[in-house]
Design an enzyme around this catalytic site. Structure first.
Site, PDB file in Angstrom:
ATOM      1  CG  HIS A  86      -3.072  -1.161  -6.751  1.00 21.90           C
ATOM      2  ND1 HIS A  86      -3.540  -0.480  -5.655  1.00 21.90           N
ATOM      3  CD2 HIS A  86      -2.904  -2.440  -6.346  1.00 21.90           C
ATOM      4  CE1 HIS A  86      -3.656  -1.320  -4.631  1.00 21.90           C
ATOM      5  NE2 HIS A  86      -3.276  -2.527  -5.040  1.00 21.90           N
ATOM      6  NE  ARG A 102      -4.265  -1.501   0.128  1.00 25.70           N
ATOM      7  CZ  ARG A 102      -4.324  -2.614  -0.623  1.00 25.70           C
ATOM      8  NH1 ARG A 102      -3.313  -2.937  -1.410  1.00 25.70           N
ATOM      9  NH2 ARG A 102      -5.407  -3.376  -0.585  1.00 25.70           N
ATOM     10  CD  GLU A 127      -3.088   2.897  -5.370  1.00 36.04           C
ATOM     11  OE1 GLU A 127      -4.081   2.239  -5.721  1.00 36.04           O
ATOM     12  OE2 GLU A 127      -2.100   2.386  -4.849  1.00 36.04           O
TER      13      GLU A 127
HETATM   14  C1  GLV Z   1      -4.450  -5.501  -3.770  1.00 35.61           C
HETATM   15  O1  GLV Z   1      -3.828  -4.523  -3.516  1.00 35.61           O
HETATM   16  C2  GLV Z   1      -5.154  -6.280  -2.808  1.00 35.61           C
HETATM   17  O2  GLV Z   1      -5.192  -5.885  -1.624  1.00 35.61           O
HETATM   18  O3  GLV Z   1      -5.687  -7.330  -3.191  1.00 35.61           O
END
Ligand code: GLV
Ligand code: GLV
Length: 317
Positions: A283, A236, A265
């Protein structure tokens, strides 16, 4: 019973839900659902499949009059107020395991992209700047013999370490608990965060976002990095103080970074775009066909189980 899905996910989930006679409403298209649309649609839903970009805070959850289960289509669940959901009798689930390989693959892809300056090279070709083989062009680093530091030794951290170990790196890790699987498979050593930051050539973050991990790598921690280090984040964005990281690049105090996640984001700090040898991905850690299909099945099964009065498979609250 109504199941609301906040974005189109693989068809296999829809088929499973249909087979179980649920009525399904999907927010279609490539656009993130707005808060107003979200509230309108979750109000009468018995179950919801949500994305990590949907914010289920107290005010959204309090509008959910019938909901029994929120199945987050992600392993992370920092987008949901777990405690409040629990108070309201709502089960929250996630999709662990099924995306471990996909995310670990991406962490290694970023590590290699940074070490071997893949994207700088790609840019040279696209900009028509390749004038022939050159002894000094885009020199990077090999993985063999380097120290690969894993921050957070859960499923994804462990899978990443095993891959990195296969490339000949020495593994060290920072974690609250000893990970015997990791130690047995990679001869990894558990170390303090400061030791890891000071000594690693590669640093890869595999922690959930919590109050404790927010800005875990702040300015003072980032100061500890070697000038030749490569920092990878597929977890994250908020775990790194992005501004402090940008400063480090400006002062040439770090070799490269591979980022799949950002502090705000989908906005990306404009300063990041200007930096060389920072690989920026949108991401996509779990974005393999295999993982996304399995995430869809797991989310649907969690919904089905809860709505049929059975135990959820992967409850987090
Ligand atoms: C992606 O970032 C997830 O948490 O699956
Ligand atoms: C490089 O292309 C080499 O042949 O060494």
């Amino acid at each position: 019973m109504k199941v609301f899905i906040t974005r189109e996910i693989p068809e296999i989930a829809i088929k499973l839900l249909h087979k179980n006679k649920f009525s399904i409403v999907i927010h279609k298209g490539e656009r993130k659902i707005s808060r107003t649309e979200l509230i309108k649609n979750v109000r009468d839903a018995d179950g919801v499949i949500s994305l990590l970009s949907d914010n289920f805070d107290e005010s959204v959850i309090s509008e959910m009059k019938k909901c029994k289960v929120i199945a987050n289509y992600a392993v992370g669940f920092n987008n949901i107020n777990l405690k409040y959901a629990r108070e309201k009798g709502i089960v929250v689930t996630n999709t662990p395991d099924v995306l471990t390989d996909a995310t670990a693959d991406l962490a290694i892809a970023l590590a290699l992209s940074c070490a071997r300056r893949i994207f700088e090279g790609d840019k040279i070709i696209r900009n028509n700047k390749f004038i022939g083989w050159s002894p000094k062009l885009l020199l990077g680093f090999e993985m063999r013999g380097k120290i690969f530091g894993i921050i957070g030794s859960g499923r994804i951290g462990t899978a990443t370490a095993i891959r990195a170990h296969a490339f000949g790196t020495k593994i060290i890790y920072f974690s609250n608990s000893i990970n015997l699987e990791l130690q047995n498979k990679t001869a990894a050593k558990k170390v303090s965060l400061n030791y890891l930051l000071k000594n690693s050539d590669f640093i890869s973050i595999h922690l959930p976002l919590t109050e404790k991990t927010y800005h875990l790598l702040d300015k003072s921690k980032l100061m500890l990095l070697k000038k030749t280090s490569i920092l990878i984040n597929t977890a994250r964005g908020e775990i790194i103080d992005e501004k402090a990281l940008i400063e480090k690049f400006k002062k040439k105090e770090i070799f490269a970074a591979g980022l799949d996640v950002y502090e705000n984001e989908p906005e990306v700090n404009n300063e990041l775009l200007k930096l060389k040898n920072v690989v920026l991905l949108p991401h996509i850690g779990s974005a393999s066909v295999e993982a996304r299909n399995k995430m869809a099945v797991l989310s649907a099964k969690n919904i089905i189980n809860v709505l049929k009065g059975k135990m959820p498979i992967t409850q987090v609250n």
